[in-house]
Write a protein that holds these residues in place. Structure first.
Motif, PDB file in Angstrom:
ATOM      1  N   ARG A 153      59.215 -18.912  88.782  1.00  0.00           N
ATOM      2  CA  ARG A 153      59.447 -18.500  87.246  1.00  0.00           C
ATOM      3  C   ARG A 153      60.994 -18.489  87.153  1.00  0.00           C
ATOM      4  O   ARG A 153      61.485 -19.061  86.262  1.00  0.00           O
ATOM      5  N   GLU A 155      52.019 -25.845  86.826  1.00  0.00           N
ATOM      6  CA  GLU A 155      52.105 -26.058  86.461  1.00  0.00           C
ATOM      7  C   GLU A 155      52.533 -27.568  87.595  1.00  0.00           C
ATOM      8  O   GLU A 155      51.286 -29.034  87.252  1.00  0.00           O
ATOM      9  N   LYS A 181      41.499 -26.867  85.296  1.00  0.00           N
ATOM     10  CA  LYS A 181      42.463 -27.139  84.373  1.00  0.00           C
ATOM     11  C   LYS A 181      42.814 -28.592  83.893  1.00  0.00           C
ATOM     12  O   LYS A 181      42.501 -28.587  82.827  1.00  0.00           O
ATOM     13  N   ASN A 207      54.903 -20.050  79.578  1.00  0.00           N
ATOM     14  CA  ASN A 207      53.826 -18.835  79.672  1.00  0.00           C
ATOM     15  C   ASN A 207      53.657 -17.518  79.872  1.00  0.00           C
ATOM     16  O   ASN A 207      52.258 -17.003  80.504  1.00  0.00           O
ATOM     17  N   VAL A 208      54.938 -16.757  79.198  1.00  0.00           N
ATOM     18  CA  VAL A 208      54.768 -15.489  80.130  1.00  0.00           C
ATOM     19  C   VAL A 208      55.212 -14.733  78.655  1.00  0.00           C
ATOM     20  O   VAL A 208      55.583 -14.892  77.523  1.00  0.00           O
ATOM     21  N   SER A 209      54.553 -13.180  78.658  1.00  0.00           N
ATOM     22  CA  SER A 209      55.957 -13.113  77.797  1.00  0.00           C
ATOM     23  C   SER A 209      57.463 -12.558  78.278  1.00  0.00           C
ATOM     24  O   SER A 209      58.229 -12.632  78.608  1.00  0.00           O
ATOM     25  N   GLU A 235      57.522 -18.608  75.820  1.00  0.00           N
ATOM     26  CA  GLU A 235      56.387 -19.897  75.020  1.00  0.00           C
ATOM     27  C   GLU A 235      56.722 -20.865  76.291  1.00  0.00           C
ATOM     28  O   GLU A 235      55.338 -21.204  76.444  1.00  0.00           O
ATOM     29  N   GLU A 236      57.392 -21.022  77.126  1.00  0.00           N
ATOM     30  CA  GLU A 236      57.711 -22.461  77.441  1.00  0.00           C
ATOM     31  C   GLU A 236      57.146 -21.917  79.160  1.00  0.00           C
ATOM     32  O   GLU A 236      57.195 -22.625  79.423  1.00  0.00           O
ATOM     33  N   THR A 259      54.882 -23.467  90.554  1.00  0.00           N
ATOM     34  CA  THR A 259      54.349 -22.893  89.391  1.00  0.00           C
ATOM     35  C   THR A 259      53.485 -23.741  89.043  1.00  0.00           C
ATOM     36  O   THR A 259      52.421 -24.874  89.916  1.00  0.00           O
TER      37      THR A 259
END
Length: 696
Positions: A6, A90, A129, A31-33, A28-29, A88
């Motif tokens: 990350r 992805e 996924k 996908n975390v807070s 957003e990119e 990651t």
């Protein structure tokens, strides 16, 4: 130095960015807070200090990585050298896909888990996924206990998936370098990046040979492919040759193949296939030639000359005009007179619709930025596309490219500098850079877009400014290397450059040589060819009432009359050519009572436009494949060796048939003088536009 996946992703996002990024964007990119992003950024500060870099945060604006460029490059190089202890999600899923595509038999989950340094349960979740991803390509994952996992589906679907992965994850610089055989990697250097793993699908020596064969074929056809289509086609051929040699067959519907064999793209594909058979010593089956043809038909072409002479383009032209009217109405800005917008949309939509209808798909790496920067325009174009192309659902990637065409039209100006935009990834990226330049530098007179492969053929002194998204050969002349979205720093540097250039021009009182010499002899010759074509069409124009004739009887009589008038030398040859064109697809224009019968033949001596009004409706097949009735036949003829200026005029006549409701009413119901006035006014406007463009 250990950097988590990350953290690495955060740095890779911050390093090249020339603007402030908000915490919300980054969250957003990833996908975390937002809290997680804050925590990760704090953890990076000590490492950044070692490279004399700093995170500058501005309340309400965002965060930016600040420091000398050489220090940023040093950090980027270090990130590349680091072994990836952690992927990651992805990246893991991409690695799994690569492994499944490479494997000739089922792969054990425990093997994947060991390679990725995760648990079997994590691999299983990743496969869940991936199910949706592969299903979009008509593939499926076969998973059985004790069996492992296998990617099942057709050979063509697997090739399409490989191609899409390449274009989505391989940096365009790397790919262009691969195309030119300039990537040099030591044998002991590990394949630890996604791009390197994906590039292993493409045999570099094969790709170089294939590129040479494509170049030879390109010289025999009067148009050039956009860079993105060119590269996609070369990759497709490399994968095809690789898998033909391994005995992996591809299947193609016989009826679809028969339809493709009547197209000019099939003829090109057949010639190229024969060339590749000799070079590689393989037999390329007709099914493979069919897929090559589909690639050519789905490719974006750079040349717009003569596009409207194709019946499929005319049908697309109607949709383009309707989309322009819809967007104009929603924005309150009339774009219907923007000829460049109309031509660009036709050139883009024709292959785009073909790709969508045949499930070929498209990638758009700038989609997120387009949606962010042109949110209102994106929503309007998306709604217009939904209404007009509802039977062919258009993905957001294609919508993004359409938005770029409209954005360029909205920002088009008539004063200022001449700029050349060079881009490696095709018309889309060049278009967004051109749009950005117009926004940042309003006093640009014209923007010409060119391929990176065409750079050496360009005369840099003919332009006030040359910008490129990729490094270029130095011998071509001075230029700016910028990002497609044109950062604030890049725009500022360009403005300063143009201000200095303007000051020098004022002191010397001189214009650039290219501007002083225009329009020049060649431009004047082109203008003469345009005017001669228009004169031939208007001099020979007639609108005749026809009674008791079928459409074919009418056409045969018309050809004989044109032969007597010295327009054609053999009426039978031209009539047969008209029948052949009709056999390839309907010539009735949907939503009208018009049919456009057109041909180019060696038996045609000069361009001709004639029209025939029927005494009663006659049935003909429409361009959309549906039966329809017509009351007017438009006959448009040109020589087979027509130059690009003549083709431009003939295309302009074709575009008049789908221009607007008022023109359509005159063409379908008006008398000879009224129709003549409409056609002559339309061609006069086209000539004025062409003449003005040569003087700018």
């Amino acid at each position: 130095m250990y950097v988590s996946a990350r953290e690495r992703k955060l740095l890779e996002r911050l390093l090249p960015s020339g603007r402030d990024l908000t915490i919300g964007e980054l969250a957003e990119e990833l996908n975390v807070s937002a809290r997680t992003v804050h925590r990760d950024l704090q953890g990076l500060e000590s490492m950044l200090r070692r490279y004399r870099l700093e995170l500058v945060k501005k309340a309400g604006v965002g965060i930016r990585l600040v420091g000398k460029e050489e220090n940023k490059q040093a950090l980027a190089a270090e990130l590349l050298r680091l072994s990836h202890h952690e992927y990651t999600p992805e990246e893991r899923q991409l690695m799994i896909l690569i492994a499944l595509l490479e494997a000739a038999e089922p792969v054990k989950l425990v093997s994947l888990a060991n390679d990725l340094n995760v648990t079997v349960a994590t691999v299983s979740l990743d496969l869940d996924k991936l199910e949706q991803t592969v299903e979009a390509y008509g593939l499926s994952l076969i998973r059985k206990r004790g069996y492992g996992v296998e990617l099942a589906g057709s050979e063509s679907a697997k090739r399409r998936l490989i191609s899409d992965l390449l274009f989505r994850h391989v940096n365009e610089h790397e790919f262009l370098a691969l195309m030119k055989e300039t990537i040099q990697r030591r044998a002991d250097e590990p394949l630890d990046t996604m791009a390197e793993k994906l590039l292993e699908f493409v045999d570099r020596k094969k790709l170089a040979i294939i590129e040479r064969q494509i170049e030879q074929v390109k010289e025999t056809i009067p148009f050039t492919m956009a860079d993105s289509s060119y590269i996609a086609f070369a990759v497709h051929l490399a994968l095809a040759i690789e898998r033909i040699q391994r005995g992996e067959a591809i299947h193609f519907d016989p009826h679809d193949l028969q339809a493709l064999q009547a197209t000019k793209e099939y003829e090109i594909a057949r010639v190229l296939a024969e060339s590749l058979e000799k070079v590689f010593g393989v037999a390329i089956p007709n099914e493979e030639v069919g897929y090559m043809t589909m690639h050519l038909m789905g490719a974006k072409w750079r040349s717009r000359q003569g596009t409207m002479m194709e019946e499929t383009s005319l049908a697309v032209g109607m949709k383009a005009q309707q989309l322009i009217r819809f967007v104009s109405r929603e924005l309150g800005v009339d774009l219907s007179a923007d000829r460049t917008l109309y031509e660009d949309l036709v050139v883009h939509l024709k292959p785009a619709l073909y790709r969508l209808e045949h499930g070929m798909g498209v990638s758009n790496p700038l989609l997120a930025q387009i949606k962010r920067d042109y949110a209102e325009l994106f929503a309007i174009v998306a709604e217009g596309a939904k209404q007009l192309f509802g039977d062919v659902p258009m993905p957001e990637e294609e919508i993004g490219y359409l938005v770029l065409h409209f954005a360029s039209a909205l920002l088009r100006e008539k004063q200022g500098w001449r700029v050349l935009v060079i881009c490696s990834s095709g018309l889309g990226t060049a278009k967004i850079l051109a749009t950005r330049l117009k926004k940042e530098i309003p006093d640009i007179v014209s923007l010409e877009q060119a391929s990176v492969f065409e750079w050496k053929e360009k005369e840099a002194s003919a332009y006030d400014l040359v910008v490129s998204t990729v490094p270029l050969a130095d011998e071509g002349g001075p230029y700016f290397t910028v990002s497609p979205m044109l950062t604030e720093e890049e725009a500022r540097a360009i403005r300063e450059f143009l201000e200095r250039k303007s000051a020098v021009r004022k002191r010397t009182g001189k214009e650039p040589a290219a501007r002083r010499n225009r329009p020049g002899l060649e431009a004047m010759k082109a203008v003469r060819r345009i005017s001669e074509t228009i004169v031939h069409l208007l001099d020979g124009f007639s609108l005749e009432a026809v009674t008791h004739r079928s459409v074919h009887e009418l056409l045969a009589d018309a050809c004989r009359r044109l032969e007597r008038n010295g327009v054609i030398v053999d009426a039978n040859v031209v009539f047969e050519e008209l029948q052949r064109r009709e056999s390839l697809g309907g010539l009735g224009i949907p939503g009208t009572t018009l049919a456009l019968y057109h041909a180019r033949s060696f038996a045609v001596l000069r361009p001709s436009l004639t029209m025939y009004r029927l005494d009663a409706p006659r049935p003909v097949p429409g361009m959309d494949g549906e039966p329809m009735e017509i009351n007017t036949v438009v006959l448009l003829l040109g020589p087979s060796d027509a130059d690009e200026e003549m083709l431009a005029v003939l295309s302009e006549v074709s575009s008049l048939l789908v221009k607007d409701e008022q023109s359509l009413a005159v063409l379908t119901h008006g008398g000879e003088e009224e129709v003549y006035s409409l056609v002559s006014a339309h061609l006069e406007q086209f000539f004025d536009h062409y003449w003005t463009s040569t003087k700018e």
